[in-house]
Design a protein around this motif. Sequence first.
Motif, PDB file in Angstrom:
ATOM      1  N   VAL A 106       0.834  -1.207   0.000  1.00 25.90           N
ATOM      2  CA  VAL A 106       0.000   0.000   0.000  1.00 25.90           C
ATOM      3  C   VAL A 106       0.867   1.255   0.000  1.00 25.90           C
ATOM      4  O   VAL A 106       0.597   2.221  -0.730  1.00 25.90           O
ATOM      5  N   LEU A 110       0.847   4.010  -2.979  1.00 27.54           N
ATOM      6  CA  LEU A 110       0.552   5.424  -2.755  1.00 27.54           C
ATOM      7  C   LEU A 110       1.677   6.318  -3.251  1.00 27.54           C
ATOM      8  O   LEU A 110       1.445   7.362  -3.873  1.00 27.54           O
ATOM      9  N   ILE A 255      -8.392   7.262  10.371  1.00 19.99           N
ATOM     10  CA  ILE A 255      -7.591   6.995   9.174  1.00 19.99           C
ATOM     11  C   ILE A 255      -8.480   6.529   8.026  1.00 19.99           C
ATOM     12  O   ILE A 255      -8.354   6.998   6.879  1.00 19.99           O
ATOM     13  N   VAL A 256      -9.400   5.605   8.312  1.00 20.84           N
ATOM     14  CA  VAL A 256     -10.325   5.137   7.269  1.00 20.84           C
ATOM     15  C   VAL A 256     -11.192   6.281   6.766  1.00 20.84           C
ATOM     16  O   VAL A 256     -11.415   6.442   5.551  1.00 20.84           O
ATOM     17  N   SER A 258     -10.502   9.486   6.748  1.00 22.23           N
ATOM     18  CA  SER A 258      -9.706  10.429   5.957  1.00 22.23           C
ATOM     19  C   SER A 258      -9.403   9.870   4.568  1.00 22.23           C
ATOM     20  O   SER A 258      -9.387  10.619   3.579  1.00 22.23           O
ATOM     21  N   ILE A 259      -9.145   8.560   4.475  1.00 17.94           N
ATOM     22  CA  ILE A 259      -8.911   7.953   3.158  1.00 17.94           C
ATOM     23  C   ILE A 259     -10.154   8.080   2.280  1.00 17.94           C
ATOM     24  O   ILE A 259     -10.066   8.431   1.085  1.00 17.94           O
ATOM     25  N   GLY A 262     -10.526  11.707   1.169  1.00 12.68           N
ATOM     26  CA  GLY A 262      -9.569  12.024   0.115  1.00 12.68           C
ATOM     27  C   GLY A 262      -9.998  11.476  -1.242  1.00 12.68           C
ATOM     28  O   GLY A 262      -9.897  12.169  -2.266  1.00 12.68           O
ATOM     29  N   LEU A 263     -10.516  10.241  -1.269  1.00 11.35           N
ATOM     30  CA  LEU A 263     -10.997   9.656  -2.518  1.00 11.35           C
ATOM     31  C   LEU A 263     -12.205  10.409  -3.048  1.00 11.35           C
ATOM     32  O   LEU A 263     -12.320  10.677  -4.261  1.00 11.35           O
ATOM     33  N   VAL A 282      -4.862  15.050  -1.724  1.00 13.97           N
ATOM     34  CA  VAL A 282      -3.933  14.571  -0.695  1.00 13.97           C
ATOM     35  C   VAL A 282      -3.926  15.507   0.514  1.00 13.97           C
ATOM     36  O   VAL A 282      -3.950  15.064   1.668  1.00 13.97           O
ATOM     37  N   GLY A 285      -7.194  15.006   2.409  1.00 12.57           N
ATOM     38  CA  GLY A 285      -7.215  13.726   3.109  1.00 12.57           C
ATOM     39  C   GLY A 285      -6.314  13.707   4.328  1.00 12.57           C
ATOM     40  O   GLY A 285      -6.688  13.178   5.379  1.00 12.57           O
TER      41      GLY A 285
END
Length: 452
Positions: A106, A110, A255-256, A258-259, A262-263, A282, A285
């Motif tokens: 991962v 990234l 964290i999940v 924010s990901i 961001g997507l 980025v 996120g």
Amino acid sequence: MKFRWDKKYLYWGATAFVVLAAAMLFYFGIFHVDSLKSLFNKVYSILQPLIYGAAIAYILNPLVRFLEEQVFFRLIEKTGRKLTERLKKVVRMICVIFVILLLFLVIYGLIAMMVPELIKSITNIVENFPRYIRTAETWVTDLLKDNPDLEAYSLSLFTTISDKAETWLNQDLLPQVNEIVRNFSTGVYDVLIFLKNFLIGAMISIYMLYGKETFIARGKQFLYALRSTPENANRTIRDLQFVDRTFGGFVVGKIVDSIIIGLLCYIGMSVLKLPYTMLISVIIGITNVIPFFGPYIGAVPSAFLILLINPLQCLYFIIFILVLQQFDGNFLGPKILGDTTGLSSFMVIVAILVGGGLFGVFGMFVGVPVCAVICTIIGDRIQERLKKKKLPEDVTSYRNIDHLDQETHEPVFQNTMGTDDSKPFSKARRKDTDVPENEQKKKETDQEDEDS
């Protein structure tokens, strides 16, 4: 002669020694802060790989547990094989290695996906910066063409800024190339140190994930040996379990969250055809990890970048970010995080400000769960003390009270106009205040008739 600890002189001597030692340590701490700070930094630099390993193991532990219990153990049960201890160890090792490899995959994905786009965006900003200044100047001129004085002031301000920027480039930046190269070398060295500590920490995390039950058991053994009674050790273990639930739920959930944000930001900006899609996504996120202030910290510089290109697109971006953050704050965030902290909005702001002031961006991130843990533990201790003293435990029982009755421990409410009418009046209040006004007047009239 055999000394006994219950003797008066030995007791007071030991007490005086402890007080003097504490005073000397306090004096050393006050007047040698730099020495203590350097010692702390040295210890921290030595323990960095271990800290990284513990952090990696803590973050990856839910995924390892999920693979074990929900994937491999179920497959083994369906095949009809007996789940022996040896088989459990093999499954654990497979899950740990798979999760560590997935982590590196991962990270590599990234970096391979984002770094070229980020470099391209930053290069584009640097190359087109003069054009952005001219565009902004033209936009300000068109906007203020009906006000010549304000237009002249704005143009002079732009000219001053441009001249100062050119002076800085020619007179300050070029002569300091050697300093910049030296700082860049230091930065590269710091990056290499971080990578070394991260790789060692990843290897340490394998051992921690593989033998986590043994580490936990040894920790509990140490607590029961250290604390005076099993009850105190049980209380400490319950507090640590609460810390684990709070930190684990908040960190992983944030964290999940924010990901996903961001997507969604990348998809939305691609649909709206806004510039610097990858760079801004980025930024949004990463800053979304910071509670409360994070969305604004990321949105302000991003909006400024778009403003230099097209003010109308900047307006579209601001509207889109507001909609996205409303979706995150009211739907996505509560679904993922739930009520992991239980803090009020005021305490969240205090935790972020204090954590950011002490430890920077990292403090802003961990300040909320740390504050939640501290407040909850203090609240539990307060509840225990109140219960032991047989006092009201609910905080609403203390609103608008004057004092607690010494015998019944019932709240005695304030006899003021600001008293909450929804609260029942205490029996300890004056009896004449409980008599209706009409009956009081009737009693006064009857008393006057009897006197006459």
